[in-house]
Design a protein around this motif. Structure first.
Motif, mmCIF file in Angstrom:
data_model
loop_
_atom_site.group_PDB
_atom_site.id
_atom_site.type_symbol
_atom_site.label_atom_id
_atom_site.label_comp_id
_atom_site.label_asym_id
_atom_site.label_seq_id
_atom_site.Cartn_x
_atom_site.Cartn_y
_atom_site.Cartn_z
ATOM 1 N N THR A 1 3.129 4.545 7.249
ATOM 2 C CA THR A 1 4.014 3.170 6.493
ATOM 3 C C THR A 1 4.938 2.924 6.110
ATOM 4 N N ALA B 1 1.469 13.791 8.096
ATOM 5 C CA ALA B 1 1.429 13.808 6.983
ATOM 6 C C ALA B 1 2.971 13.188 7.638
ATOM 7 N N TYR C 1 0.284 4.910 -0.319
ATOM 8 C CA TYR C 1 0.325 7.015 -0.010
ATOM 9 C C TYR C 1 0.643 8.114 0.046
ATOM 10 N N ILE C 2 2.447 7.410 -0.140
ATOM 11 C CA ILE C 2 3.458 8.278 -0.281
ATOM 12 C C ILE C 2 2.758 9.147 -1.277
ATOM 13 N N TYR D 1 11.490 9.379 0.338
ATOM 14 C CA TYR D 1 10.644 10.505 0.581
ATOM 15 C C TYR D 1 10.334 10.121 2.125
ATOM 16 N N CYS D 2 9.451 8.778 1.604
ATOM 17 C CA CYS D 2 8.841 8.794 3.172
ATOM 18 C C CYS D 2 9.356 8.699 4.064
ATOM 19 N N SER E 1 1.543 9.776 9.061
ATOM 20 C CA SER E 1 0.737 8.813 8.327
ATOM 21 C C SER E 1 2.548 7.723 7.378
ATOM 22 N N MET E 2 3.235 8.850 7.534
ATOM 23 C CA MET E 2 4.392 8.175 6.909
ATOM 24 C C MET E 2 5.527 6.967 7.649
ATOM 25 N N THR F 1 -3.726 9.189 6.829
ATOM 26 C CA THR F 1 -3.424 9.526 5.916
ATOM 27 C C THR F 1 -4.263 10.653 5.168
ATOM 28 N N GLN G 1 -0.032 10.254 -2.838
ATOM 29 C CA GLN G 1 -0.704 10.986 -2.106
ATOM 30 C C GLN G 1 -0.432 12.518 -1.504
ATOM 31 N N ILE G 2 1.245 12.416 0.175
ATOM 32 C CA ILE G 2 1.581 13.039 0.354
ATOM 33 C C ILE G 2 2.129 13.677 -0.599
ATOM 34 N N MET G 3 3.278 13.104 -1.740
ATOM 35 C CA MET G 3 3.993 14.195 -2.388
ATOM 36 C C MET G 3 2.937 14.893 -3.224
ATOM 37 N N MET H 1 -3.712 2.366 8.425
ATOM 38 C CA MET H 1 -3.267 3.375 8.496
ATOM 39 C C MET H 1 -4.217 4.672 7.269
ATOM 40 N N ASN I 1 0.891 -1.198 0.017
ATOM 41 C CA ASN I 1 0.049 -0.549 -0.128
ATOM 42 C C ASN I 1 1.101 1.437 -0.555
ATOM 43 N N ALA I 2 2.010 1.334 -0.049
ATOM 44 C CA ALA I 2 2.887 2.165 -0.491
ATOM 45 C C ALA I 2 2.740 3.709 -1.347
#
Lengths: 306, 288
Positions: free
Chosen positions: B259, B252, A129-130, B38-39, B255-256, B245, A132-134, B241, A126-127
């Protein structure tokens, strides 16, 4: 003992055969209930009107007529699904082969490390979501800010709500996550190509690595290429969670709604099971056609046009 | 090793080609790694750095606050977070175990028996490689309703057992790796099918079921309840999760952090099974 068993009349099963059949039961039983029965029942139900409460009423080809003639959303959704499959499918398929091919000649330790790097996005599930933030819609988000500070844009962009961009971004994310089973199969397949063939090829006049790839490497791993294609077909046609999570359902003017999302909306939200079944049958057939088209195309591998 | 060095110097290699080759490889590598990087970086940022304008890519004062606040953040859920953790682990382990057992037993019959109907059944399995749980979603929903198993653990576990790809991989591996002569020898010793399966086949098949273990675990670990689960106490960790998010930019960091934590189990399983996976996948081809 063995001899005598073989001489028994053909119709009677030997103990061993009975045991072998019993061994099939756990898999084939569940396989029948959860894979075959759904396909067969949707074929039947596609000719009925069924809302899960009242008894189904027979409507003939009514559902199919509605699908192809009346339903505006259907044509839009099929368009998106096919466009997505036609771009993401070949792109991820080629990338999964190309990257595997590129890392194939490294020493083992480096190869394993690179395999890991490329496989991680598919591995961690499910990564996305990263992304979505970016790609958040506000100017605090990394991508918007980056583009603003370099003067490419002046206003933050609502990436997933803008039908101009959301398809492309989701395509990129799909590509990012697609180095999965097919990628691993390619790596393993390349490792097994007989290296003597390369030497023989060099003698026979193979001069560039592209020729080597087309005339030696790819023909030696045709069956892996087909498996890899099947895996990518399965994944591009079932893509839906990604779109639903990032762009919502329905997305802006159905820009990234796929057939699978539409089917689950018709089926599990509106309870129009007959129509949802007809749509599912349509999807099954499309996937099957694509699979055999690709199988035919792969037969051309290694053929020379000269 | 020497083989690879020799391959490197093959004279089908040009310098220009090699430059293009490494450029593509590096770009692709960056594309794959950047979001994960980035995460991790974002998960280490303190709140003021998350809200700083303009945002910086790198973290100046890394902190584990985003991780340490998680228990408090998850503490006010209706259901304790331990229940979601349990659900995810339980579902992943049970369905992985069952798919290995059921799939390998069927693969044994497909590969090593001469019983009638095995070829056509395996052909159907090969066709079903094209359709996964998502494509079959609504038709399966009808079956779940018919069996009255909506809103139970069964909707996660049962459809995961007859995975076409798992059975397919184990059958193909068995074709290549378990010699028929070995079966014949066991038969002469009077071994029953179950003995052959457990004592002879399964030990040789280790790479194949380790691979299935990886694929099954990673897909079940990330499973999110669809329209078939309503009870909060049956939902999985990735579901929690997604609710964090949804909290926007202030969340942020957390949520990261979640993740990152969710990435660890599948990565660990991959590192543990990695060498077996390569061995198995080399026999994965579909022959027509």
């Amino acid at each position: 003992m063995q001899r005598r068993i073989e001489k028994l009349p053909r119709k009677k099963l030997t103990n061993e055969e009975v045991e072998f059949y019993l061994f099939l039961i756990p898999f084939i039983g569940t396989f029948f209930v959860f894979n075959i029965l759904p396909v067969v029942s949707s074929m039947v139900l596609s000719f009925f009107d069924f809302d899960m409460l009242s008894t189904p009423t027979f409507v003939g080809f009514g559902n199919y007529l509605r699908m192809f003639v009346k339903d505006q959303v259907f044509s839009k959704v099929v368009g998106t699904t096919l466009k997505f499959a036609v771009i993401a499918g070949p792109a991820s398929y080629i990338l999964a082969f190309l990257l595997a091919w590129m890392i194939n000649e490294f020493p083992r330790a480096i190869r394993v490390f690179l395999t890991f790097i490329f496989y991680v996005p598919a591995l961690v599930g499910n990564a996305y979501y990263i992304w979505q933030i970016m790609f958040s819609g506000d100017s605090y988000a990394y991508v918007n800010n980056f583009l603003i500070s370099f003067g490419f844009i002046t206003e933050p962009i609502q990436w997933f709500q803008d039908s101009q961009y959301n398809f492309t971004i989701i395509l990129i994310i799909q590509l990012w996550m697609s180095m999965g089973t097919s990628f691993l199969a390619n790596i393993a397949g390349l490792q097994n190509v007989n290296t003597e063939l390369y030497e023989a090829g060099a003698i026979d006049g193979v001069r560039t690595r592209w020729h080597e790839l087309w005339y030696i490497t790819m023909p030696s791993m045709k069956s892996i290429l087909l498996f890899s294609a099947v895996m990518q077909i399965q994944s591009v046609f079932s893509a839906s969670t990604l779109m639903q999570t990032l762009a919502g359902y329905p997305s802006v003017s159905n820009s990234v709604d796929t057939l699978v999302s539409y089917i689950s909306d018709i089926g599990t939200v509106r309870y129009e099971m007959g129509y949802a079944s007809a749509l599912s049958v349509f999807l099954f057939i499309i996937i099957l056609i694509v699979r055999y088209l690709i199988g035919g195309l792969l037969n051309l591998v290694g053929k020379s046009d000269r | 090793m020497a083989k690879h060095v020799a391959q490197y110097r093959r004279y089908t290699r040009s310098t220009a080609g090699s430059i293009g080759y490494f450029t593509i490889l590096i770009l692709a590598g960056l594309f794959m790694v950047f979001p994960l990087f980035y995460c991790i970086i974002t998960s280490l940022k303190p709140l003021d750095e998350l809200l700083i304008f303009p945002p910086k890519f790198f973290v100046r004062r890394p902190t584990l606050t985003n991780y340490t606040v998680l228990p408090a953040l998850l503490g006010n859920l209706q259901i304790p977070v331990s229940r979601y953790v349990f659900n995810s682990i339980f579902i992943a382990i049970v369905s992985t175990f069952l798919t290995i057992i059921a799939g390998s037993m069927a693969a044994f019959t497909f590969s090593k028996s001469k019983v009638k109907g095995r070829k056509i059944l395996f052909l159907i399995v090969q066709v079903m490689l094209l359709y996964n749980g998502v494509t079959l979603g609504v038709p399966q929903y009808l079956i779940f309703t018919g069996l009255d198993i909506i809103d139970t653990y069964w909707v996660y576990i049962l459809p995961a057992i007859p995975s076409a790809v798992n059975c397919f991989l184990m059958k193909q591996f068995m074709d290549v790796s378990v010699p028929d002569t070995l079966m014949e020898a066991a038969r002469i010793d009077g071994a029953r099918v179950s003995t052959m399966y457990w004592r002879v086949v399964m030990p040789i098949m280790k790479p194949a079921w380790m691979t299935v273990l990886l694929f099954s675990f990673q897909s079940m670990w990330s499973v999110v309840p669809g329209g078939t689960i309503f009870s909060e106490q049956l939902k999985t960790l990735p579901f929690v999760m997604s609710s964090i998010t949804a909290g926007g930019i202030a969340r942020a960091g957390s949520s990261m952090a979640v993740t990152v934590i969710l990435m660890i189990p599948p990565i660990a399983v991959f590192l543990f099974t990695q060498s077996n996976v390569m061995e198995t996948m080399s026999s994965s081809g579909i022959k027509e």
